[in-house]
Structure formats: structure tokens, C-alpha cells
Design a protein around this motif. Structure first.
Motif, mmCIF file in Angstrom:
data_model
loop_
_atom_site.group_PDB
_atom_site.id
_atom_site.type_symbol
_atom_site.label_atom_id
_atom_site.label_comp_id
_atom_site.label_asym_id
_atom_site.label_seq_id
_atom_site.Cartn_x
_atom_site.Cartn_y
_atom_site.Cartn_z
ATOM 1 N N THR A 171 84.780 65.291 -58.293
ATOM 2 C CA THR A 171 85.140 64.930 -56.925
ATOM 3 C C THR A 171 84.414 63.650 -56.527
ATOM 4 O OG1 THR A 171 83.337 66.144 -55.889
ATOM 5 C CG2 THR A 171 85.384 67.376 -56.299
ATOM 6 N N MET A 172 84.996 62.914 -55.596
ATOM 7 C CA MET A 172 84.390 61.668 -55.150
ATOM 8 C C MET A 172 83.011 61.919 -54.530
ATOM 9 S SD MET A 172 86.111 59.039 -56.064
ATOM 10 C CE MET A 172 85.584 57.677 -55.032
ATOM 11 N N ASP A 173 82.827 63.027 -53.818
ATOM 12 C CA ASP A 173 81.518 63.319 -53.237
ATOM 13 C C ASP A 173 80.434 63.428 -54.317
ATOM 14 O OD1 ASP A 173 82.352 63.250 -50.630
ATOM 15 O OD2 ASP A 173 82.360 65.417 -50.337
ATOM 16 N N LYS A 174 80.768 64.072 -55.436
ATOM 17 C CA LYS A 174 79.803 64.205 -56.520
ATOM 18 C C LYS A 174 79.580 62.861 -57.214
ATOM 19 C CE LYS A 174 80.106 69.052 -57.577
ATOM 20 N NZ LYS A 174 80.226 70.080 -58.589
ATOM 21 N N ILE A 175 80.657 62.110 -57.430
ATOM 22 C CA ILE A 175 80.540 60.810 -58.082
ATOM 23 C C ILE A 175 79.669 59.873 -57.253
ATOM 24 C CG2 ILE A 175 81.798 58.731 -58.804
ATOM 25 C CD1 ILE A 175 84.200 60.645 -59.389
ATOM 26 N N LEU A 176 79.857 59.893 -55.932
ATOM 27 C CA LEU A 176 79.114 59.008 -55.042
ATOM 28 C C LEU A 176 77.761 59.596 -54.628
ATOM 29 C CD1 LEU A 176 82.040 57.658 -52.835
ATOM 30 C CD2 LEU A 176 81.138 56.767 -55.002
ATOM 31 N N ALA A 216 87.345 59.783 -64.282
ATOM 32 C CA ALA A 216 88.392 60.138 -65.246
ATOM 33 C C ALA A 216 88.279 61.592 -65.699
ATOM 34 C CB ALA A 216 88.327 59.206 -66.458
ATOM 35 N N LYS A 217 87.084 62.134 -65.645
ATOM 36 C CA LYS A 217 86.888 63.529 -66.054
ATOM 37 C C LYS A 217 87.178 64.515 -64.930
ATOM 38 C CE LYS A 217 83.792 62.790 -69.897
ATOM 39 N NZ LYS A 217 82.440 62.948 -70.445
ATOM 40 N N GLY A 218 87.549 64.006 -63.749
ATOM 41 C CA GLY A 218 87.991 64.886 -62.681
ATOM 42 C C GLY A 218 86.947 65.289 -61.662
ATOM 43 N N LEU A 272 78.054 51.845 -63.782
ATOM 44 C CA LEU A 272 79.466 51.723 -63.433
ATOM 45 C C LEU A 272 80.336 52.432 -64.465
ATOM 46 C CD1 LEU A 272 81.687 50.716 -61.604
ATOM 47 C CD2 LEU A 272 81.541 48.483 -62.751
ATOM 48 N N ASP A 273 80.037 52.239 -65.746
ATOM 49 C CA ASP A 273 80.783 52.934 -66.803
ATOM 50 C C ASP A 273 80.722 54.443 -66.600
ATOM 51 O OD1 ASP A 273 81.339 50.495 -68.011
ATOM 52 O OD2 ASP A 273 79.801 50.718 -69.569
ATOM 53 N N LYS A 274 79.536 54.950 -66.296
ATOM 54 C CA LYS A 274 79.339 56.392 -66.116
ATOM 55 C C LYS A 274 80.137 56.910 -64.924
ATOM 56 C CE LYS A 274 77.303 60.380 -66.850
ATOM 57 N NZ LYS A 274 77.831 61.224 -67.898
ATOM 58 N N LEU A 275 80.134 56.161 -63.817
ATOM 59 C CA LEU A 275 80.882 56.593 -62.633
ATOM 60 C C LEU A 275 82.385 56.632 -62.905
ATOM 61 C CD1 LEU A 275 78.907 54.666 -59.864
ATOM 62 C CD2 LEU A 275 78.736 57.091 -60.457
ATOM 63 N N THR A 334 93.669 55.966 -63.961
ATOM 64 C CA THR A 334 95.055 56.339 -63.665
ATOM 65 C C THR A 334 95.666 57.193 -64.770
ATOM 66 O OG1 THR A 334 95.877 54.212 -64.504
ATOM 67 C CG2 THR A 334 95.481 54.381 -62.133
ATOM 68 N N LYS A 335 95.201 56.997 -65.988
ATOM 69 C CA LYS A 335 95.681 57.817 -67.098
ATOM 70 C C LYS A 335 95.340 59.290 -66.878
ATOM 71 C CE LYS A 335 93.908 57.114 -71.221
ATOM 72 N NZ LYS A 335 93.476 56.489 -72.481
ATOM 73 N N LYS A 336 94.292 59.520 -66.098
ATOM 74 C CA LYS A 336 93.853 60.891 -65.818
ATOM 75 C C LYS A 336 94.232 61.338 -64.403
ATOM 76 C CE LYS A 336 91.661 61.568 -69.712
ATOM 77 N NZ LYS A 336 91.815 62.712 -70.592
ATOM 78 N N GLY A 337 95.165 60.617 -63.779
ATOM 79 C CA GLY A 337 95.665 61.045 -62.478
ATOM 80 C C GLY A 337 94.846 60.576 -61.288
#
Length: 116
Positions: free
Chosen positions: A109-114, A105-107, A97-100, A23-26
Motif C-alpha cells: 500500500t502507498m501508506d506503507k511505501i511512504l 510493484a509487489k503490491g 528509489l529502486d526499493k520503493l 504498470t506491469k503489476k497494475g
């Protein structure tokens, strides 16, 4: 790497830090939850049970319905360690989990994260 301390920490005690980092990163709590559900196979109800019961990391991951088959695609460095090279299976899941959360937080997209 001394892992015993993190294994016995309650997931509920760390979860607010994941939310705060995002949330700190929006980003949103819902995105954090989506990542956790994707990685572990938990649904909202079973996840909330673990939060309420203050389940430790070891049992949180041991009781996870199913680690996402695409978790092996999570690579990179977190806390000075390459996640794909971590030999301890539990520590590797924690660092996944930490990496995800870090990617969120680094912005990314959810598609790339998942890993879609």
C-alpha cells in the motif's frame, strides 16, 4: 560496486522503466510520481524540468529540494545489497528509489511505501 556508470545515466532514461515495472503489476504512473516526489521533495514542474533536461542521477539527487526525513526507514535488499548498509550516500538514494518502486510493484500500500 562500480557506481560511476549509474551516476552519469540520465534519470529520464530510467524513469520509463520505473513506470513500466509498476504498470506491469497494475500500479500507475501517478503512484510512481508520488513516490519520487515523496523521496526527493520535487514537485511536478521541477521534476518535468529534470526529465526534459535529461539530468543525470548525480545531479537529480544533488538538486533535490529535500530528501524525505523518513527515507532512513527504507530497509531491505535491492539488487543484492541491503539499502541501509550502502555507504555511498548517492548510491543509497538511488537504491532507496529502486526499493520503493519495487515495493510498489509487489503490491504494498502507498501508506506503507511512504513510511506513514
Amino acid at each position: 560496486m562500480n557506481n560511476t556508470k549509474v551516476y552519469t545515466m540520465s534519470f529520464a532514461s530510467v524513469y520509463p522503466h520505473y513506470i513500466q515495472k509498476a504498470t506491469k503489476k497494475g500500479r500507475t504512473k501517478e503512484e510512481v510520481d508520488t513516490i519520487i516526489f515523496w523521496l526527493t521533495g520535487y514537485d511536478e514542474s521541477s521534476f518535468q524540468d529534470h526529465i526534459a533536461n535529461k539530468t543525470d542521477f548525480e545531479n537529480f539527487f544533488a538538486q533535490a529540494p529535500q530528501l524525505n526525513p523518513n527515507a532512513s526507514k527504507i530497509t531491505g535488499v535491492i539488487c543484492g545489497y541491503r539499502v541501509e548498509a550502502i555507504e555511498d550516500p548517492l548510491m543509497q538514494k538511488i537504491r532507496y528509489l529502486d526499493k520503493l518502486i519495487d515495493e510498489l510493484a509487489k503490491g504494498k500500500t502507498m501508506d506503507k511505501i511512504l513510511r506513514k
